[in-house]
Design an enzyme around this catalytic site. Structure first.
Site, mmCIF file in Angstrom:
data_model
loop_
_atom_site.group_PDB
_atom_site.id
_atom_site.type_symbol
_atom_site.label_atom_id
_atom_site.label_comp_id
_atom_site.label_asym_id
_atom_site.label_seq_id
_atom_site.Cartn_x
_atom_site.Cartn_y
_atom_site.Cartn_z
ATOM 1 N N HIS A 171 39.431 -14.625 37.171
ATOM 2 C CA HIS A 171 39.558 -16.066 36.880
ATOM 3 C C HIS A 171 38.264 -16.835 37.122
ATOM 4 C CE1 HIS A 171 43.789 -15.713 36.094
ATOM 5 N NE2 HIS A 171 44.053 -15.236 37.300
ATOM 6 N N ASP A 208 45.756 -7.271 34.008
ATOM 7 C CA ASP A 208 46.405 -8.145 34.991
ATOM 8 C C ASP A 208 47.460 -8.997 34.266
ATOM 9 O OD1 ASP A 208 45.779 -9.444 37.937
ATOM 10 O OD2 ASP A 208 46.412 -10.992 36.515
ATOM 11 N N ASP A 298 50.479 -7.254 38.888
ATOM 12 C CA ASP A 298 51.437 -8.368 38.862
ATOM 13 C C ASP A 298 52.286 -8.347 37.587
ATOM 14 O OD1 ASP A 298 48.917 -8.912 37.779
ATOM 15 O OD2 ASP A 298 48.644 -10.797 38.870
HETATM 16 N N1 Q9C Z 1 53.374 -20.658 40.145
HETATM 17 C C1 Q9C Z 1 45.317 -13.139 40.071
HETATM 18 O O1 Q9C Z 1 46.320 -12.490 39.862
HETATM 19 N N2 Q9C Z 1 48.833 -19.508 41.180
HETATM 20 N N3 Q9C Z 1 45.352 -14.493 40.212
HETATM 21 C C2 Q9C Z 1 49.859 -19.379 40.210
HETATM 22 C C3 Q9C Z 1 52.223 -19.925 39.701
HETATM 23 C C4 Q9C Z 1 47.618 -18.794 40.983
HETATM 24 C C5 Q9C Z 1 46.568 -15.240 40.075
HETATM 25 C C6 Q9C Z 1 51.003 -20.294 40.508
HETATM 26 C C7 Q9C Z 1 47.733 -17.391 40.459
HETATM 27 C C8 Q9C Z 1 46.417 -16.664 40.428
HETATM 28 C C9 Q9C Z 1 44.006 -12.482 40.257
HETATM 29 ZN ZN ZN Z 2 47.060 -11.849 38.100
#
Ligand code: Q9C
Ligand code: ZN
Length: 356
Positions: A171, A208, A298
């Protein structure tokens, strides 16, 4: 006998801890926790097919090849500046109270930013899930070294190496970070393969759950780096603002970015269909460097922040499908928050890639 798979890991991530994020306005423990990496490492250590090593230091240069120096400066100094200013007692992670959106200036010419890096945080951080603590800088630096050391192993002849990066990276964009990410480990490796590895065509496959907005931004106009991402449709999933199928790159990079936004509850059949399209693109691109995989788990059916439907054995299937390309592979850890299944899922992916 097939030789051991190098696993590059560091303990520096342990100090990137005590993190929080907001859920419906309420502070909760950050899903991105040290326990994630510990779970993966312990599962791999219990297996016997892996050899563990510490990263070697690669310095700032490979990071600065991808990220703006002022963003690096904020990640490095926000915590200590906040302490020095008495803005925190050090007991809570640092989260900005103000974000500098693109719409802020309108027609104005802005005059500057505060000198203190903690007051600049909102000009470089795009969400509330990515706090800064005392150990963040060291952990983020080590994650980059982990990724680059794994890449070195593959350039040195290993057909497969795994970088247990924590924090994750995909990200993080050129001048902006967020999404639990500080520096874009996979993008740094891709750029390093181009420069130091003298490759002409590098492909990044991002599996991902979330769209890798940072990686896409960094290589949007680049014909020398192919970015392919399978992820939850941003119409319902973080990061919301990118990852739509219409986004395919521009200029030299036209057609060198491709996105597969997936519906909720996608299982391995639907996933494999999209993956086959991506892998066909990798083959047609004919990279002359190892394939870089941004590997998040995830996508797992029980992930607490995801809604896709992959099961543990499916990661072996993904590994086999990618392995059929016959390319050397650098696997870099991104997300995945179902801690009790992370180790098994990582093992399956690596086993599938190795063809065992
Ligand atoms: N309700 C990675 O998997 N918050 N980043 C999401 C959803 C941030 C994920 C909130 C998610 C970041 C590397
Ligand atoms: Zn992710």
């Amino acid at each position: 006998m097939t030789s051991s798979i190098p696993v590059v890991r560091s303990d520096a991530h342990l100090a990137h801890a005590g993190l929080i994020e907001l859920a419906g306005g309420r502070p909760i423990p950050c899903w991105e926790s040290p326990e994630r990496a510990l779970a993966i490492e312990s599962a791999l250590r219990g297996d016997g097919r892996f050899v563990f090593e510490a990263p070697t230091e690669h310095g700032r240069e490979p990071i600065l090849a991808v990220h703006d120096a002022d963003m690096l400066d904020v990640v490095e100094h926000a915590w200590t500046d906040a302490l020095a200013a008495g803005a925190t007692d050090g007991s809570q992670p640092l989260i900005p109270d103000t974000y500098l959106l693109g719409a802020y200036p309108g027609g104005m010419a802005l005059g500057g930013l505060p000198a203190s890096r903690h007051l600049q945080l909102g000009a470089y951080l795009f969400d509330t899930a990515t706090p800064i603590v005392a150990g963040t800088w060291g952990a983020a630096r080590a994650a980059v070294d982990v990724a680059l050391t794994a890449a070195q192993r593959v350039l040195g002849g290993a057909p497969l190496a795994y970088g247990l990066c924590r924090p994750p990276g995909h990200h993080a964009a050129r001048g902006m970070f967020g999404g639990y990410c500080y520096f874009n480990n996979a993008a740094i490796v891709a750029e390093w393969l181009r420069r130091d590895g003298e490759a002409r065509r590098v492909a990044i496959l991002d599996i991902d759950y979330h769209h890798g907005n940072g990686t896409q931004q960094l290589f949007w106009e680049r014909g020398d780096v192919l970015y392919l991402s399978l992820h939850a449709d941003p119409a319902r999933a973080y990061p919301y603002f990118s990852g739509y199928a219409s986004e395919t790159g521009a200029g030299e990079g036209a057609g060198k970015t491709r996105n597969w936004p997936l519906p909720a509850f996608t299982r391995i059949d639907g996933y494999a269909t999209a993956l086959a399209e991506a892998l066909a693109m990798v083959g047609a691109y004919a990279p002359d460097a190892p394939l870089v995989i941004s590997a998040g788990f995830d996508t797992f059916e029980r992930d607490p922040i995801g809604d896709l439907g992959l099961r543990t054995p499916d990661y072996a299937e993904i590994g086999r499908l990618v392995g059929a390309l016959g390319m050397p592979v650098i696997v870099l850890q991104e997300g995945g928050y179902a801690i009790d299944a992370l180790g098994a899922n990582a093992l399956e992916l690596l086993s599938g890639l190795r063809g065992t």
